[in-house]
Scaffold this active site. Structure first.
Site: not given
Ligand code: PLP
Length: 423
Positions: A125, A204, A229-230
């Protein structure tokens, strides 16, 4: 087409998890296939938010810290621990995934200071990659990033990981389920390979937690972060979590020193002494309203059971894939997710050269058709997220029927091919 509809209705009737759908707020019309990006709102989160704001904050004011708030994050962290296969004292809840990644990556690199390579992949990501780039640019200037490239944009083989691990690898950091293709690594296998090379692994779990079983303890995982939040339905910007294996907690340091990470935050000492255990990774005051609102979504995942959710997700994926093959492939769609069920999470990527416009037509039908909400990831990926806690088979059926309708009527032509503001 009708045989798929009949099958979907039958599968819903037989679905032991179907009862959880009513625990989420819904207009009963919109087909929501974006639970991998922002989970639906649990009915109970509404009541709890009202209570926390009106009574706990409004009436009880500062007294609520002792009455309700001081232990709230720990309680919710304990529930997350069960979902990701960790001990309760190995999970800390707070901050964002990005910030938690910074803290743990920093701590790992400092601990492994003799080794200079950070290993990751190009399926990771963007925020994860940015955090690593910032660490190398600003803090660990003698380090470099080795980014493994996927050959097909979908997956990475274990041979590629093995080949790139070396005695100089300080840390390997990967998304367990990658955000675009939903490719899923074998956590146990990767941990083993990395440990043999003397590297730490930082996972992650954002697209995995609540969607697939994760066994942090069983696979001897070192470090992990993840968002809530997912698939955990915590609500927009809900606090993230981090995991540090028990024996590593005394060895690693939080790079950000602050009062909630102090051994005695409420003695207001002038000198910093770090807390012991997982709470040393705290920084500031926890986000109480979001944490309270998050708990019902996590409780629902626990009640349904992560193994059961995975079983349903695999069944739904199989159904969706058969329908896509029969109804959509003839229109030029290409599946951009792994074919092997063991190698993917709970969402599916479909590529089409008109992908962005097709997504727009799904979200904003101009002909009274049902609204379908997928999401889009550049350059041409339509992501369909299966959230088995509340997605029904019939909704998957409706989504494919609608995409086919868009293609037949060329409805995508009403939308510009200008990718912008895709949350
Ligand atoms: C959604 C997601 C994030 C989100 O990071 P935030 O700091 O909460 O905005 C980070 N890493 C991955 C792999 C994600 O899918």
């Amino acid at each position: 087409m009708n045989k798929f509809h009949e099958e979907a209705i039958l599968l819903d009737q037989k679905d032991p998890l179907a009862k959880f759908k009513k625990d989420f707020i819904s207009d009963g019309q919109t087909v929501y296939l974006d639970g991998n990006s922002l989970g639906r709102l649990p009915e109970k989160s509404l009541d709890i938010s009202e209570d926390v704001i009106r009574n706990q904050w409004g009436e009880r004011l500062i007294r609520s810290w002792n009455e309700h708030w001081l232990n709230l994050s720990k309680t919710v962290a304990g529930k997350i621990a069960k979902i990701v296969g960790a001990r309760e004292d190995e999970i800390w809840l707070g901050d964002s995934t990005s910030l938690n990644l910074f803290k743990l990556a920093y701590a790992a690199l400092e601990f492994q200071s003799g080794k200079k390579e950070i290993l990751t992949d190009d399926l990771n990501f963007p925020t994860d990659l940015y955090i690593l780039q910032g660490l190398v640019q600003n803090h660990f200037t003698g380090h470099h990033i080795n980014q493994i490239c996927s050959k097909d944009g979908i997956s990475i083989s274990k041979e590629q990981i093995k080949k790139n691990l070396s005695i100089n690898t300080a840390m390997l950091t990967l998304s367990l389920v990658t955000y675009k293709s939903a490719f899923m690594y074998d956590m146990g296998e990767v941990n083993k390979m990395a440990h043999e090379a003397g590297s730490l692994v930082l996972w992650d779990l954002s697209h995995a937690a609540g969607a697939v079983p994760v066994y942090l303890n069983k696979t001897k995982a070192d470090l992990a972060v993840g968002c809530t939040y997912k698939y955990l339905n915590g609500g927009p910007g809900a606090p993230a979590f981090l995991y540090v294996r028990k024996d590593l907690q005394e060895k690693l340091k939080n790079p950000i020193w602050s009062w909630f990470g102090h051994a005695e935050p409420f003695l207001f000492e002038e000198r910093f002494t770090p807390a012991q255990g997982i709470s040393k990774f705290a920084i500031g005051t926890p986000a109480i309203i979001s944490t309270a609102a998050m708990e019902p979504g996590i409780t629902l995942v626990l009640e349904a059971g992560i193994e059961n959710l995975r079983l349903k997700s695999l069944k739904q994926y199989n159904f969706l894939l058969r329908m896509i093959n029969s109804e959509l492939i003839p229109y030029g769609f290409v599946l951009a997710s792994p074919g092997n069920a063991n190698e993917r999470g709970s969402h599916l990527s479909l590529q089409h050269e008109k992908g962005f416009q097709i997504c727009q037509a799904m979200i904003e039908p101009k002909n009274g058709s049902r609204i379908i909400i997928p999401d889009f990831r550049p350059p041409n990926n339509i992501r369909l997220g299966i959230a088995p806690l509340y997605t029904s088979f019939e909704e998957l059926y409706e989504a494919v029927v609608r995409i086919r309708e868009i293609m037949d009527n060329e409805e995508f032509a009403h939308f510009e091919n200008a990718i912008k503001n895709v949350p």
